[in-house]
Design a protein around this motif. Structure first.
Motif, short mmCIF file in Angstrom:
data_model
loop_
_atom_site.label_atom_id
_atom_site.label_comp_id
_atom_site.label_asym_id
_atom_site.label_seq_id
_atom_site.Cartn_x
_atom_site.Cartn_y
_atom_site.Cartn_z
N GLY A 1 105.13 85.66 68.95
CA GLY A 1 103.75 85.41 68.58
C GLY A 1 102.89 85.24 69.81
O GLY A 1 103.36 84.78 70.85
N ASP B 1 99.26 83.46 70.35
CA ASP B 1 98.19 82.71 69.71
C ASP B 1 96.91 82.86 70.52
O ASP B 1 96.89 82.59 71.71
CB ASP B 1 98.60 81.24 69.62
CG ASP B 1 97.63 80.43 68.78
OD1 ASP B 1 97.01 81.01 67.88
OD2 ASP B 1 97.49 79.23 69.05
N ASN C 1 98.63 89.34 67.23
CA ASN C 1 100.01 89.71 67.57
C ASN C 1 100.21 91.19 67.82
O ASN C 1 101.28 91.74 67.57
CB ASN C 1 101.00 89.21 66.51
CG ASN C 1 101.17 87.72 66.59
OD1 ASN C 1 101.13 87.13 67.66
ND2 ASN C 1 101.34 87.09 65.44
N ARG C 2 99.16 91.86 68.31
CA ARG C 2 99.31 93.26 68.68
C ARG C 2 98.32 93.62 69.78
O ARG C 2 97.34 92.91 69.99
CB ARG C 2 99.17 94.19 67.48
CG ARG C 2 97.83 94.21 66.80
CD ARG C 2 97.78 95.18 65.63
NE ARG C 2 98.27 96.51 65.96
CZ ARG C 2 97.54 97.46 66.52
NH1 ARG C 2 96.30 97.24 66.81
NH2 ARG C 2 98.07 98.65 66.79
N LEU D 1 106.03 92.64 72.08
CA LEU D 1 105.57 91.56 71.20
C LEU D 1 106.40 91.43 69.94
O LEU D 1 106.30 90.44 69.24
CB LEU D 1 104.11 91.79 70.79
CG LEU D 1 103.03 91.41 71.79
CD1 LEU D 1 101.66 91.85 71.28
CD2 LEU D 1 103.04 89.93 72.07
#
Length: 93
Positions: A17, A19, A37-38, A13
């Motif tokens: 991004g 979403d 984002n993780r 990642l």
């Protein structure tokens, strides 16, 4: 095992991004959540949940299990917003 997968996803990642939020629910083996984002193994509410075995999660993420085939064969079940799950495909390439 899910912690190792989360670490690899976090490396993948980097700079990209994602979403929305997505949870892979592997039952007794735990959960893998993609959000903010993780990836983590901490359970939380998400936009979309995919229920599958830990083995099928490994196959899905490695490209050995096609998501559509997995749904049709009953190897994974999607609930919530399926558009979020579709975004995952672009991260797996």
């Amino acid at each position: 095992m899910l912690n190792d997968i989360a670490e690899r996803i976090n490396e993948g990642l980097a700079g990209q991004g994602f979403d929305g939020s997505l949870k892979f629910d592997c039952g007794k083996d735990g959960v893998l959540v993609l959000a903010d984002n993780r990836a983590s193994t901490t359970d939380r509410e998400t936009d979309c949940t995919i229920r599958l075995s830990a083995e099928n999660l490994k196959a899905l993420l490695s490209g050995k299990l096609n998501p559509m085939t997995g749904v049709m064969m009953g190897k994974l079940k999607v609930s919530g917003n399926p558009a979020v799950a579709m975004k995952l495909g672009s991260l797996l390439k």
